[in-house]
Design a protein around this motif. Structure first.
Motif, PDB file in Angstrom:
ATOM      1  N   MET A  54      47.218  19.768  16.542  1.00 17.35           N
ATOM      2  CA  MET A  54      46.826  21.060  17.108  1.00 17.35           C
ATOM      3  C   MET A  54      47.663  22.202  16.545  1.00 17.35           C
ATOM      4  N   ASP A  55      48.885  21.921  16.159  1.00 20.86           N
ATOM      5  CA  ASP A  55      49.737  22.928  15.528  1.00 20.86           C
ATOM      6  C   ASP A  55      49.194  23.292  14.150  1.00 20.86           C
ATOM      7  N   SER A  56      48.683  22.314  13.439  1.00 22.43           N
ATOM      8  CA  SER A  56      48.187  22.523  12.078  1.00 22.43           C
ATOM      9  C   SER A  56      46.796  23.145  12.031  1.00 22.43           C
ATOM     10  N   MET A  57      45.977  22.845  13.009  1.00 18.45           N
ATOM     11  CA  MET A  57      44.572  23.235  12.960  1.00 18.45           C
ATOM     12  C   MET A  57      44.314  24.741  12.920  1.00 18.45           C
ATOM     13  N   PRO A  58      44.959  25.563  13.742  1.00 14.33           N
ATOM     14  CA  PRO A  58      44.636  27.003  13.712  1.00 14.33           C
ATOM     15  C   PRO A  58      44.856  27.642  12.347  1.00 14.33           C
ATOM     16  N   ASN A  59      45.927  27.299  11.674  1.00 13.38           N
ATOM     17  CA  ASN A  59      46.196  27.890  10.362  1.00 13.38           C
ATOM     18  C   ASN A  59      45.293  27.314   9.284  1.00 13.38           C
ATOM     19  N   ALA A  60      44.913  26.057   9.409  1.00  9.54           N
ATOM     20  CA  ALA A  60      44.029  25.449   8.413  1.00  9.54           C
ATOM     21  C   ALA A  60      42.588  25.925   8.616  1.00  9.54           C
ATOM     22  N   MET A  61      42.134  25.944   9.860  1.00  6.65           N
ATOM     23  CA  MET A  61      40.735  26.256  10.147  1.00  6.65           C
ATOM     24  C   MET A  61      40.475  27.758  10.292  1.00  6.65           C
ATOM     25  N   LYS A  62      41.514  28.523  10.502  1.00  5.01           N
ATOM     26  CA  LYS A  62      41.400  29.979  10.667  1.00  5.01           C
ATOM     27  C   LYS A  62      40.389  30.313  11.767  1.00  5.01           C
ATOM     28  N   MET A  63      39.466  31.210  11.540  1.00  2.00           N
ATOM     29  CA  MET A  63      38.541  31.665  12.584  1.00  2.00           C
ATOM     30  C   MET A  63      37.598  30.548  13.058  1.00  2.00           C
ATOM     31  N   ASP A  64      37.449  29.498  12.284  1.00  2.00           N
ATOM     32  CA  ASP A  64      36.633  28.363  12.726  1.00  2.00           C
ATOM     33  C   ASP A  64      37.271  27.648  13.920  1.00  2.00           C
ATOM     34  N   PHE A  65      38.557  27.922  14.177  1.00  2.00           N
ATOM     35  CA  PHE A  65      39.250  27.291  15.304  1.00  2.00           C
ATOM     36  C   PHE A  65      38.968  28.012  16.623  1.00  2.00           C
ATOM     37  N   VAL A  66      38.528  29.254  16.575  1.00  2.00           N
ATOM     38  CA  VAL A  66      38.347  30.076  17.783  1.00  2.00           C
ATOM     39  C   VAL A  66      37.536  29.369  18.879  1.00  2.00           C
ATOM     40  N   PRO A  67      36.426  28.695  18.576  1.00  2.00           N
ATOM     41  CA  PRO A  67      35.662  28.054  19.659  1.00  2.00           C
ATOM     42  C   PRO A  67      36.440  26.976  20.433  1.00  2.00           C
ATOM     43  N   PHE A  68      37.548  26.517  19.876  1.00  2.00           N
ATOM     44  CA  PHE A  68      38.294  25.430  20.494  1.00  2.00           C
ATOM     45  C   PHE A  68      39.536  25.910  21.250  1.00  2.00           C
ATOM     46  N   ILE A  69      39.815  27.183  21.200  1.00  2.00           N
ATOM     47  CA  ILE A  69      41.017  27.718  21.845  1.00  2.00           C
ATOM     48  C   ILE A  69      41.011  27.446  23.345  1.00  2.00           C
ATOM     49  N   ALA A  70      39.906  27.727  24.009  1.00  2.00           N
ATOM     50  CA  ALA A  70      39.852  27.585  25.469  1.00  2.00           C
ATOM     51  C   ALA A  70      40.161  26.165  25.929  1.00  2.00           C
ATOM     52  N   LYS A  71      39.753  25.167  25.151  1.00  2.00           N
ATOM     53  CA  LYS A  71      40.003  23.770  25.531  1.00  2.00           C
ATOM     54  C   LYS A  71      41.376  23.266  25.100  1.00  2.00           C
ATOM     55  N   LEU A  72      41.828  23.691  23.921  1.00  2.00           N
ATOM     56  CA  LEU A  72      43.053  23.099  23.380  1.00  2.00           C
ATOM     57  C   LEU A  72      44.329  23.866  23.730  1.00  2.00           C
ATOM     58  N   PHE A  73      44.243  25.171  23.954  1.00  2.00           N
ATOM     59  CA  PHE A  73      45.456  25.928  24.264  1.00  2.00           C
ATOM     60  C   PHE A  73      46.124  25.441  25.552  1.00  2.00           C
ATOM     61  N   PRO A  74      45.371  25.162  26.644  1.00  2.00           N
ATOM     62  CA  PRO A  74      46.051  24.622  27.832  1.00  2.00           C
ATOM     63  C   PRO A  74      46.742  23.289  27.565  1.00  2.00           C
ATOM     64  N   VAL A  75      46.149  22.460  26.712  1.00  2.00           N
ATOM     65  CA  VAL A  75      46.753  21.166  26.368  1.00  2.00           C
ATOM     66  C   VAL A  75      48.085  21.393  25.653  1.00  2.00           C
ATOM     67  N   MET A  76      48.098  22.373  24.750  1.00  2.00           N
ATOM     68  CA  MET A  76      49.327  22.710  24.036  1.00  2.00           C
ATOM     69  C   MET A  76      50.406  23.151  25.025  1.00  2.00           C
ATOM     70  N   LEU A  77      50.025  24.033  25.940  1.00  2.00           N
ATOM     71  CA  LEU A  77      50.997  24.552  26.909  1.00  2.00           C
ATOM     72  C   LEU A  77      51.531  23.432  27.805  1.00  2.00           C
ATOM     73  N   MET A  78      50.643  22.569  28.277  1.00  2.00           N
ATOM     74  CA  MET A  78      51.091  21.467  29.135  1.00  2.00           C
ATOM     75  C   MET A  78      51.882  20.426  28.345  1.00  2.00           C
ATOM     76  N   GLY A  79      51.791  20.458  27.026  1.00  2.00           N
ATOM     77  CA  GLY A  79      52.543  19.536  26.183  1.00  2.00           C
ATOM     78  C   GLY A  79      53.968  19.996  25.907  1.00  2.00           C
ATOM     79  N   ILE A  80      54.332  21.164  26.401  1.00  2.40           N
ATOM     80  CA  ILE A  80      55.691  21.676  26.206  1.00  2.40           C
ATOM     81  C   ILE A  80      56.680  20.757  26.908  1.00  2.40           C
ATOM     82  N   THR A  81      57.717  20.357  26.192  1.00  6.38           N
ATOM     83  CA  THR A  81      58.705  19.427  26.754  1.00  6.38           C
ATOM     84  C   THR A  81      60.041  20.090  27.065  1.00  6.38           C
TER      85      THR A  81
END
Length: 165
Positions: A54-81
């Motif tokens: 998920m860290d790599s995807m936004p920079n690789a996919m650029k604007m193609d990643f936008v549709p997935f932000i709503a689902k994956l951003f909370p997962v990223m935040l909850m993954g904070i250790t």
């Protein structure tokens, strides 16, 4: 220093992000539920691998990643250790990468995730969970500040559109 297995995992996530970029958008979207689940896995090594993807995807996919932000951003935040070493905290690294890439472009997609995660971490069932939730809230609030900074920076230079004000 990072172990070689950690470096291999990071390399694999970078390669997979690039493959998803080249893939048909509909086909790439089929993988997102699995990526979301993997980012929530109870096993730290599995969760970390998906968060690094998920860290790599936004920079690789650029604007193609936008549709997935709503689902994956909370997962990223909850993954904070809360690991002291920023590079070891894959959730924070992924969330920060997303904010730096899209904070000024899609704040309307980032804020709801920040709100939901912040509210979800207000209640804890154990002292250990309460401590981890406090770390997630602290880092989430810090990331909200970064989103605001990016929006204000672009607004100052007149680069933000009406849809994102």
């Amino acid at each position: 220093t990072r172990r070689s297995s950690d470096l291999e995992q990071l390399g694999a996530s970078l390669a997979l992000a690039e493959v998803m970029l080249k893939m048909d958008k509909a086909r790439a979207a089929e993988f997102m539920p699995e990526i979301e689940l993997g980012g929530r896995d109870e096993r730290p090594a599995i969760r970390r691998g998906y968060l690094e993807l998920m860290d790599s995807m936004p920079n690789a996919m650029k604007m193609d990643f936008v549709p997935f932000i709503a689902k994956l951003f909370p997962v990223m935040l909850m993954g904070i250790t809360g690991d002291k070493d920023k590079d070891e905290d894959a959730g924070l690294k992924a969330a920060t990468s997303l904010v730096m890439r899209f904070g000024d472009l899609c704040p309307d997609l980032l804020y709801p995730a920040i709100h939901v995660v912040y509210m979800a971490t207000l209640r804890s069932d154990s002292p250990e969970e309460a401590s981890r939730h406090q770390i997630v809230r602290d880092r989430t609030a810090m990331l909200l500040g970064k989103v605001i900074d990016k929006v204000l920076e672009h607004k100052k230079f007149g680069q933000i559109g009406r849809a994102h004000v």
